[in-house]
Scaffold this active site. Structure first.
Site, PDB file in Angstrom:
ATOM      1  N   GLY A  45       0.836  -1.197   0.000  1.00 51.36           N
ATOM      2  CA  GLY A  45       0.000   0.000   0.000  1.00 51.36           C
ATOM      3  C   GLY A  45       0.867   1.241   0.000  1.00 51.36           C
ATOM      4  N   LEU A  46       0.239   2.378  -0.183  1.00 52.34           N
ATOM      5  CA  LEU A  46       0.958   3.645  -0.173  1.00 52.34           C
ATOM      6  C   LEU A  46       1.586   3.916   1.187  1.00 52.34           C
ATOM      7  CD1 LEU A  46      -1.687   5.864  -2.014  1.00 52.34           C
ATOM      8  CD2 LEU A  46       0.531   5.142  -2.952  1.00 52.34           C
ATOM      9  N   SER A  47       2.580   4.772   1.194  1.00 52.27           N
ATOM     10  CA  SER A  47       3.133   5.239   2.462  1.00 52.27           C
ATOM     11  C   SER A  47       2.023   5.915   3.257  1.00 52.27           C
ATOM     12  CB  SER A  47       4.262   6.248   2.196  1.00 52.27           C
ATOM     13  OG  SER A  47       4.774   6.765   3.405  1.00 52.27           O
ATOM     14  N   GLY A  48       1.873   5.540   4.510  1.00 52.83           N
ATOM     15  CA  GLY A  48       0.823   6.119   5.341  1.00 52.83           C
ATOM     16  C   GLY A  48      -0.485   5.358   5.289  1.00 52.83           C
ATOM     17  N   SER A  49      -0.526   4.253   4.550  1.00 56.32           N
ATOM     18  CA  SER A  49      -1.772   3.482   4.450  1.00 56.32           C
ATOM     19  C   SER A  49      -1.999   2.575   5.650  1.00 56.32           C
ATOM     20  CB  SER A  49      -1.775   2.644   3.162  1.00 56.32           C
ATOM     21  OG  SER A  49      -0.734   1.676   3.190  1.00 56.32           O
ATOM     22  N   GLY A  50      -0.973   2.397   6.481  1.00 58.76           N
ATOM     23  CA  GLY A  50      -1.138   1.605   7.698  1.00 58.76           C
ATOM     24  C   GLY A  50      -0.516   0.226   7.656  1.00 58.76           C
ATOM     25  N   LYS A  51       0.347  -0.034   6.679  1.00 55.65           N
ATOM     26  CA  LYS A  51       0.948  -1.360   6.518  1.00 55.65           C
ATOM     27  C   LYS A  51       1.697  -1.819   7.771  1.00 55.65           C
ATOM     28  CE  LYS A  51       3.440  -0.030   3.116  1.00 55.65           C
ATOM     29  NZ  LYS A  51       2.984   1.371   3.183  1.00 55.65           N
ATOM     30  N   SER A  52       2.622  -1.010   8.233  1.00 54.38           N
ATOM     31  CA  SER A  52       3.440  -1.396   9.384  1.00 54.38           C
ATOM     32  C   SER A  52       2.603  -1.496  10.651  1.00 54.38           C
ATOM     33  CB  SER A  52       4.578  -0.385   9.593  1.00 54.38           C
ATOM     34  OG  SER A  52       5.484  -0.425   8.511  1.00 54.38           O
TER      35      SER A  52
ATOM     36  N   SER B 138       6.173  -1.828  -1.921  1.00 51.91           N
ATOM     37  CA  SER B 138       6.285  -2.763  -3.057  1.00 51.91           C
ATOM     38  C   SER B 138       5.385  -2.309  -4.206  1.00 51.91           C
ATOM     39  CB  SER B 138       5.963  -4.195  -2.625  1.00 51.91           C
ATOM     40  OG  SER B 138       4.785  -4.309  -1.879  1.00 51.91           O
TER      41      SER B 138
END
Length: 204
Positions: free
Chosen positions: A39-46, A113
């Site tokens: 997902g985009l940076s800031g989408s909450g992946k981590s 990614s």
């Protein structure tokens, strides 16, 4: 960035393990796999990956999170953010994740990614059903509003070139195993959604 073909050793022979993958899986009593958060940076992946790992850990599962920023502090600290470097970044992570799966571990990866082809290459490294692509979906404007690391602000100011979503493309998954709308749902609900999906697939 990477060795040329002329630098690669030709005197490399695969060494078989005495402990088989099936034995490791049986010992751990879990179904290993790669939970690939994109997902985009800031989408909450981590945030999602870490919260899910904590939940799985509490259930007695052996897990590990591979986080994009953390990996760039060590294994991939020699890579930049050009398209070529991003491809190599994901290639390396895919190989590391494959080793975790072979060891019987549920590995959670949190990487932008941005290219579909690279994610599909990682999928091809493991057996069918062992790669679960999870799209942490949030609109660009929401991610910019969150901007937890201040990266969008810098990118808009021209301080960060090749920033995904601004001047570098993000290719959203076309057929992910799971879509989690992080803009519309809270963390607890998102973790519950993923956990339910993993139960349906017999992973937990």
């Amino acid at each position: 960035m990477t060795n040329s073909n002329n630098d690669r050793s030709t005197n490399v022979v695969w060494h078989e393990h005495r402990v088989a993958h099936e034995s490791r899986v049986q010992r751990l009593g879990q179904k290993p796999g790669i939970l690939w958060f994109t997902g985009l940076s800031g989408s909450g992946k981590s945030t999602l990956a870490n919260a899910l790992e904590a939940s799985l850990f509490e259930q007695g599962r052996l897990t590990y999170v591979l986080d994009g920023d953390n990996i760039r502090h060590g294994l991939n600290r020699d890579l930049g953010f050009t398209d070529e470097a991003r491809v190599e970044n994901i290639r390396r992570i895919g190989e590391v994740a494959k080793l975790f799966v072979d060891a019987g571990v549920i590995v959670l990866t949190a990487f932008i990614s941005p290219f579909r082809a690279d994610r599909e290459i990682v999928r091809s490294l493991v057996e069918p059903g062992q790669f679960i692509e999870i799209h942490a979906r949030a609109p660009l404007d929401v991610c910019e509003q969150r901007d937890p690391k201040g990266l969008y602000k810098k990118a808009r100011a021209g301080e960060i070139p090749h920033f995904t979503g601004i001047d570098s493309p993000y290719e959203a998954p076309e057929n992910p195993e799971l879509i989690v709308d992080t803009a519309d749902h809270g963390l607890e609900a998102c973790v519950a959604q993923i956990s339910d999906a993993l139960r349906e697939r017999g992973m937990i």
